[in-house]
Design a protein around this motif. Structure first.
Motif, PDB file in Angstrom:
ATOM      1  N   GLU A 193       0.909  -1.354  -0.019  1.00 32.48           N
ATOM      2  CA  GLU A 193       0.070   0.093  -0.050  1.00 32.48           C
ATOM      3  C   GLU A 193       0.782   1.322  -0.213  1.00 32.48           C
ATOM      4  O   GLU A 193       0.573   2.059  -0.736  1.00 32.48           O
ATOM      5  CB  GLU A 193      -1.001  -0.049   1.238  1.00 32.48           C
ATOM      6  CG  GLU A 193      -1.760  -0.988   1.094  1.00 32.48           C
ATOM      7  CD  GLU A 193      -2.813  -1.139   2.378  1.00 32.48           C
ATOM      8  OE1 GLU A 193      -2.677  -0.201   3.023  1.00 32.48           O
ATOM      9  OE2 GLU A 193      -3.615  -1.766   2.420  1.00 32.48           O
ATOM     10  N   SER A 196       2.368   2.154  -3.581  1.00 33.63           N
ATOM     11  CA  SER A 196       1.514   1.575  -4.521  1.00 33.63           C
ATOM     12  C   SER A 196       1.842   1.917  -6.004  1.00 33.63           C
ATOM     13  O   SER A 196       1.039   1.486  -7.113  1.00 33.63           O
ATOM     14  CB  SER A 196      -0.109   2.273  -4.244  1.00 33.63           C
ATOM     15  OG  SER A 196       0.246   3.564  -4.246  1.00 33.63           O
ATOM     16  N   ARG A 244      -3.839  -6.504  -5.898  1.00 35.20           N
ATOM     17  CA  ARG A 244      -3.133  -5.354  -6.197  1.00 35.20           C
ATOM     18  C   ARG A 244      -1.918  -5.965  -7.089  1.00 35.20           C
ATOM     19  O   ARG A 244      -1.189  -5.258  -7.666  1.00 35.20           O
ATOM     20  CB  ARG A 244      -2.520  -4.625  -5.150  1.00 35.20           C
ATOM     21  CG  ARG A 244      -3.738  -3.907  -4.498  1.00 35.20           C
ATOM     22  CD  ARG A 244      -3.659  -3.164  -3.415  1.00 35.20           C
ATOM     23  NE  ARG A 244      -4.829  -2.446  -2.700  1.00 35.20           N
ATOM     24  CZ  ARG A 244      -4.701  -1.490  -1.649  1.00 35.20           C
ATOM     25  NH1 ARG A 244      -3.601  -1.243  -1.048  1.00 35.20           N
ATOM     26  NH2 ARG A 244      -5.771  -1.263  -0.943  1.00 35.20           N
TER      27      ARG A 244
END
Length: 321
Positions: A193, A196, A244
């Motif tokens: 995160e 990113s 992700r």
């Protein structure tokens, strides 16, 4: 398929000088000797299997064997050799640059040179270096740099920081666990995160990541109520951290592995891969047949074969056919 079309994001290069250096040291790659490689053999393989462009990367064991100066020299030689191969046939090859980790200072210098001077398409990192996985704070300066550059980072497994099991080659199971540990490290540290901007591609469908997706979410949580909430969110496209990552299908485009991958991954983040030249040609023939016969929507197959990689490597857009 009538002409090469696919983009292979998991294809290796083994420069002759590097091969001689590693063999002189008596080091293997995942428990096996380095196979021979040549540009001619790579192109012959690609044409046979419908691959228009192979994104080349140096395999494990990388270049760092305890001497930082030696590692920096080898990384530079490998990257310059590979850049020459790409420059001669830019429509057929790209490359992930090799760095010098765990030497972070050297890795930063080589990453700048590779991206700015050699025009590398991305960076290859091993899942662990001396037992430190990629979410370890020691690697933060490099991750910050790669995040700022919006780099594509191919995460390739290496030897586990544990004794080998006699009779079980590392590539058969240890590699998959190594990739899984790297993904967990990036998730649990918060690096996935925080950084990113990095597009992480996990090799071999992420190792065990799809199969243990729910366990990974449980590991993120501190109490039962949060765990139940997170498990309910697993299928939410906007909330699953595992979506992700990008995942290649090298050695994993099979009826046993694809269902788990498709249940967990963002379909826009799955790329084609072969693991050439480590996989024998008959095995690639068999695995390709498994993949081509697997029931996928044509739009998804096109995305895996090429479209998703075109988003990562925009210089290849519109170059098919």
């Amino acid at each position: 398929m009538s002409r090469p079309y696919r983009i292979d994001t998991h294809q290796h290069i083994i420069p002759p000088g590097y091969a001689r250096w590693v063999r002189k040291k008596g080091i293997q790659s995942g428990g096996v000797d380095l196979p021979p490689w040549s540009e001619r053999s790579a192109l012959k393989f690609m044409d046979k299997h419908g691959v228009q462009t192979g994104i080349l990367s140096l395999p494990t064991p990388g270049v760092h064997f305890g001497d930082p100066a030696e590692a920096r020299q080898q990384a530079r030689e490998v990257n310059e050799f590979t850049a020459e191969v790409v420059a001669s046939r830019p429509e057929r090859f790209g490359f992930f640059a090799t760095l010098t980790l765990p030497d972070v200072e050297g890795a930063l210098a080589e990453a700048r040179y590779a991206l700015d001077t050699l025009h590398a398409d991305g960076i290859v990192l091993l899942a662990n270096y001396d037992g430190r996985y990629l979410g370890d704070p020691v690697f933060e300066p490099l991750l910050q740099f790669l995040d700022h550059r919006g780099a594509v980072v191919f995460v390739h497994p290496g030897d586990l920081p544990a004794p080998a099991v006699p009779g079980i080659p590392a590539f058969a199971a240890d590699f998959l666990l190594d990739t899984t540990r790297a993904a967990l490290s990036l998730v649990l540290s918060g690096a996935i995160e925080t950084y990113s901007g990095i597009k992480f591609i996990l090799a071999h469908a992420g190792g065990f990541v799809p199969f243990i997706a729910y366990r990974i979410l449980l590991a993120m949580l501190s109490n039962r109520d949060q765990a139940l909430s997170a498990l309910a969110a697993l299928t939410d496209e906007n909330r699953s951290v595992l979506r992700r990552f990008y995942y290649d299908v090298a050695l994993s485009a099979t009826p046993s592995a694809l269902p788990s991958l498709l249940a967990v991954a963002d379909p826009r983040r799955i790329t084609y891969g072969t693991d050439f030249p480590f996989v024998p040609s008959p095995a690639v023939d068999f695995l390709t047949a498994q993949y081509e016969n697997y029931p996928l929507a044509s739009s998804l197959r096109d995305a895996i074969d090429r479209g998703n990689a075109e988003v990562l490597f925009q210089r290849l857009r519109g170059s098919s056919g």
